[in-house]
Scaffold this motif. Structure first.
Motif, PDB file in Angstrom:
ATOM      1  N   ARG A 195      46.986  28.789  42.840  1.00 41.68           N
ATOM      2  CA  ARG A 195      47.031  30.146  43.360  1.00 41.68           C
ATOM      3  C   ARG A 195      45.614  30.603  43.654  1.00 41.68           C
ATOM      4  NH1 ARG A 195      47.954  34.642  38.633  1.00 41.68           N
ATOM      5  NH2 ARG A 195      46.387  33.839  37.209  1.00 41.68           N
ATOM      6  N   THR A 196      45.520  31.577  44.535  1.00 44.41           N
ATOM      7  CA  THR A 196      44.233  32.148  44.909  1.00 44.41           C
ATOM      8  C   THR A 196      44.325  33.661  44.813  1.00 44.41           C
ATOM      9  OG1 THR A 196      43.768  30.315  46.413  1.00 44.41           O
ATOM     10  CG2 THR A 196      42.520  32.345  46.761  1.00 44.41           C
ATOM     11  N   LEU A 197      43.308  34.269  44.196  1.00 43.82           N
ATOM     12  CA  LEU A 197      43.179  35.717  44.115  1.00 43.82           C
ATOM     13  C   LEU A 197      41.786  36.092  44.589  1.00 43.82           C
ATOM     14  CD1 LEU A 197      44.671  36.279  40.535  1.00 43.82           C
ATOM     15  CD2 LEU A 197      45.819  36.742  42.706  1.00 43.82           C
ATOM     16  N   ARG A 198      41.601  37.360  44.918  1.00 45.84           N
ATOM     17  CA  ARG A 198      40.281  37.865  45.286  1.00 45.84           C
ATOM     18  C   ARG A 198      39.883  38.948  44.293  1.00 45.84           C
ATOM     19  NH1 ARG A 198      40.057  40.079  50.741  1.00 45.84           N
ATOM     20  NH2 ARG A 198      37.830  39.864  50.444  1.00 45.84           N
ATOM     21  N   PHE A 199      38.677  38.878  43.794  1.00 44.70           N
ATOM     22  CA  PHE A 199      38.123  39.864  42.873  1.00 44.70           C
ATOM     23  C   PHE A 199      37.015  40.597  43.613  1.00 44.70           C
ATOM     24  CE2 PHE A 199      40.559  37.405  40.073  1.00 44.70           C
ATOM     25  CZ  PHE A 199      40.565  37.922  38.798  1.00 44.70           C
ATOM     26  N   LEU A 200      37.282  41.829  44.001  1.00 43.09           N
ATOM     27  CA  LEU A 200      36.321  42.621  44.760  1.00 43.09           C
ATOM     28  C   LEU A 200      35.546  43.542  43.824  1.00 43.09           C
ATOM     29  CD1 LEU A 200      38.660  43.567  47.735  1.00 43.09           C
ATOM     30  CD2 LEU A 200      37.042  41.669  47.589  1.00 43.09           C
ATOM     31  N   PRO A 201      34.274  43.833  44.153  1.00 45.64           N
ATOM     32  CA  PRO A 201      33.489  44.714  43.283  1.00 45.64           C
ATOM     33  C   PRO A 201      34.111  46.094  43.177  1.00 45.64           C
ATOM     34  CG  PRO A 201      32.118  43.710  44.995  1.00 45.64           C
ATOM     35  CD  PRO A 201      33.537  43.374  45.316  1.00 45.64           C
ATOM     36  N   GLY A 202      34.164  46.601  41.947  1.00 49.05           N
ATOM     37  CA  GLY A 202      34.636  47.956  41.692  1.00 49.05           C
ATOM     38  C   GLY A 202      33.498  48.770  41.105  1.00 49.05           C
ATOM     39  N   ARG A 253      42.979  41.407  43.963  1.00 49.86           N
ATOM     40  CA  ARG A 253      43.941  41.386  45.067  1.00 49.86           C
ATOM     41  C   ARG A 253      44.514  39.985  45.226  1.00 49.86           C
ATOM     42  NH1 ARG A 253      43.998  45.768  48.502  1.00 49.86           N
ATOM     43  NH2 ARG A 253      42.646  47.413  47.712  1.00 49.86           N
ATOM     44  N   PHE A 254      45.720  39.941  45.791  1.00 49.65           N
ATOM     45  CA  PHE A 254      46.303  38.650  46.138  1.00 49.65           C
ATOM     46  C   PHE A 254      45.516  38.062  47.306  1.00 49.65           C
ATOM     47  CE2 PHE A 254      49.829  40.938  44.119  1.00 49.65           C
ATOM     48  CZ  PHE A 254      50.210  40.002  43.168  1.00 49.65           C
ATOM     49  N   ALA A 255      45.709  36.791  47.583  1.00 48.01           N
ATOM     50  CA  ALA A 255      44.968  36.119  48.648  1.00 48.01           C
ATOM     51  C   ALA A 255      45.146  36.808  50.000  1.00 48.01           C
ATOM     52  CB  ALA A 255      45.398  34.654  48.740  1.00 48.01           C
ATOM     53  N   ASP A 256      46.319  37.414  50.223  1.00 48.42           N
ATOM     54  CA  ASP A 256      46.578  38.078  51.512  1.00 48.42           C
ATOM     55  C   ASP A 256      46.039  39.513  51.562  1.00 48.42           C
ATOM     56  OD1 ASP A 256      48.351  39.520  49.953  1.00 48.42           O
ATOM     57  OD2 ASP A 256      50.158  38.770  50.945  1.00 48.42           O
ATOM     58  N   GLY A 257      45.371  39.953  50.498  1.00 46.48           N
ATOM     59  CA  GLY A 257      44.760  41.277  50.487  1.00 46.48           C
ATOM     60  C   GLY A 257      45.570  42.365  49.803  1.00 46.48           C
ATOM     61  N   ARG A 258      46.836  42.085  49.470  1.00 39.58           N
ATOM     62  CA  ARG A 258      47.646  43.105  48.777  1.00 39.58           C
ATOM     63  C   ARG A 258      47.054  43.402  47.400  1.00 39.58           C
ATOM     64  NH1 ARG A 258      52.461  40.987  47.196  1.00 39.58           N
ATOM     65  NH2 ARG A 258      51.612  38.932  47.597  1.00 39.58           N
ATOM     66  N   PRO A 259      47.104  44.665  46.960  1.00 41.10           N
ATOM     67  CA  PRO A 259      46.567  45.014  45.644  1.00 41.10           C
ATOM     68  C   PRO A 259      47.369  44.369  44.511  1.00 41.10           C
ATOM     69  CG  PRO A 259      47.097  46.990  46.930  1.00 41.10           C
ATOM     70  CD  PRO A 259      47.602  45.811  47.699  1.00 41.10           C
ATOM     71  N   LEU A 318      44.019  46.889  29.847  1.00 44.40           N
ATOM     72  CA  LEU A 318      45.458  46.819  30.095  1.00 44.40           C
ATOM     73  C   LEU A 318      45.704  47.140  31.561  1.00 44.40           C
ATOM     74  CD1 LEU A 318      46.760  48.753  26.963  1.00 44.40           C
ATOM     75  CD2 LEU A 318      46.570  46.273  27.274  1.00 44.40           C
ATOM     76  N   ALA A 319      46.602  46.396  32.191  1.00 40.85           N
ATOM     77  CA  ALA A 319      46.898  46.606  33.608  1.00 40.85           C
ATOM     78  C   ALA A 319      48.398  46.489  33.839  1.00 40.85           C
ATOM     79  CB  ALA A 319      46.173  45.568  34.467  1.00 40.85           C
ATOM     80  N   ASP A 320      48.906  47.292  34.775  1.00 39.72           N
ATOM     81  CA  ASP A 320      50.307  47.214  35.187  1.00 39.72           C
ATOM     82  C   ASP A 320      50.369  46.836  36.656  1.00 39.72           C
ATOM     83  OD1 ASP A 320      51.297  47.937  32.733  1.00 39.72           O
ATOM     84  OD2 ASP A 320      51.643  50.032  33.274  1.00 39.72           O
ATOM     85  N   HIS A 321      51.387  46.038  36.997  1.00 40.53           N
ATOM     86  CA  HIS A 321      51.630  45.688  38.394  1.00 40.53           C
ATOM     87  C   HIS A 321      53.144  45.701  38.634  1.00 40.53           C
ATOM     88  CE1 HIS A 321      51.394  43.849  42.315  1.00 40.53           C
ATOM     89  NE2 HIS A 321      52.298  42.966  41.922  1.00 40.53           N
ATOM     90  N   PRO A 322      53.643  46.746  39.321  1.00 38.34           N
ATOM     91  CA  PRO A 322      55.066  46.732  39.670  1.00 38.34           C
ATOM     92  C   PRO A 322      55.293  45.751  40.822  1.00 38.34           C
ATOM     93  CG  PRO A 322      54.007  48.752  40.434  1.00 38.34           C
ATOM     94  CD  PRO A 322      52.960  47.954  39.735  1.00 38.34           C
ATOM     95  N   CYS A 323      56.306  44.928  40.685  1.00 37.27           N
ATOM     96  CA  CYS A 323      56.619  43.925  41.707  1.00 37.27           C
ATOM     97  C   CYS A 323      58.128  43.944  41.924  1.00 37.27           C
ATOM     98  CB  CYS A 323      56.158  42.547  41.247  1.00 37.27           C
ATOM     99  SG  CYS A 323      56.435  41.247  42.461  1.00 37.27           S
ATOM    100  N   ARG A 371      36.176  34.681  44.829  1.00 41.38           N
ATOM    101  CA  ARG A 371      37.465  34.075  45.149  1.00 41.38           C
ATOM    102  C   ARG A 371      37.886  33.278  43.911  1.00 41.38           C
ATOM    103  NH1 ARG A 371      39.954  33.772  49.748  1.00 41.38           N
ATOM    104  NH2 ARG A 371      41.416  32.115  50.182  1.00 41.38           N
ATOM    105  N   HIS A 372      39.065  33.584  43.382  1.00 40.65           N
ATOM    106  CA  HIS A 372      39.617  32.932  42.189  1.00 40.65           C
ATOM    107  C   HIS A 372      40.555  31.832  42.683  1.00 40.65           C
ATOM    108  CE1 HIS A 372      43.234  32.750  39.571  1.00 40.65           C
ATOM    109  NE2 HIS A 372      42.431  33.007  38.562  1.00 40.65           N
TER     110      HIS A 372
END
Length: 146
Positions: free
Chosen positions: A68-75, A83-89, A101-106, A50-51
């Protein structure tokens, strides 16, 4: 040429508390803001880390608390699924080469992030945000605490 520090297991690398300094630049207006605080990567009961970021954000002469809070799940292969705190990618994170490098369309905006690791105690992110109403660059330096 910048050298990167490979990270075989991103969750093991991130675990702990980091000092955070961020500069937010609005490239359209030229305005600049800052964030200063800490980020703790703590074990998440649901798995991974948990970030939790907390500090103060100064923008247009006004300073206020920010968090802010993020979740870092094992890959796979030492990577992470962020993921965002609510579970969205949010994005994938692979630091096995020391850079990712990472992209996130919002909505109508595109967030493009570059993650670089300098050594065991320092890493950085640069997010470039472009969209109809945004033209931002967010540069964040992380330094391990104790």
């Amino acid at each position: 040429m910048e050298e990167f520090w490979p990270v075989p297991d991103v969750l093991a690398f991130l675990r702990g508390t980091w000092r955070v300094e961020r500069v937010v630049r609005d490239l359209a207006s030229g305005e600049t803001g800052t964030f200063a605080g800490t980020t703790a990567f703590l074990p998440d009961p649901a798995g991974g880390l948990r970030h939790e970021e907390a500090g103060t954000f100064t923008w247009r002469g006004e300073t206020r608390p920010a968090e802010r809070t993020l979740r870092f799940l094992p890959g796979p292969g030492g990577t992470a699924d962020v993921r965002f705190a609510d579970g969205r990618p949010f994005h994938h994170l692979d630091l096995t080469a020391g850079r990712h490098l990472a992209d996130h369309p919002c909505s109508a905006d595109l967030y493009r992030g570059e993650f670089t690791v300098r050594d065991a105690d320092h890493w950085r992110t640069v997010w470039r945000v472009r969209g109809p109403a945004k033209d931002l660059e967010l540069t964040t330096g992380y330094a391990r605490r104790g």
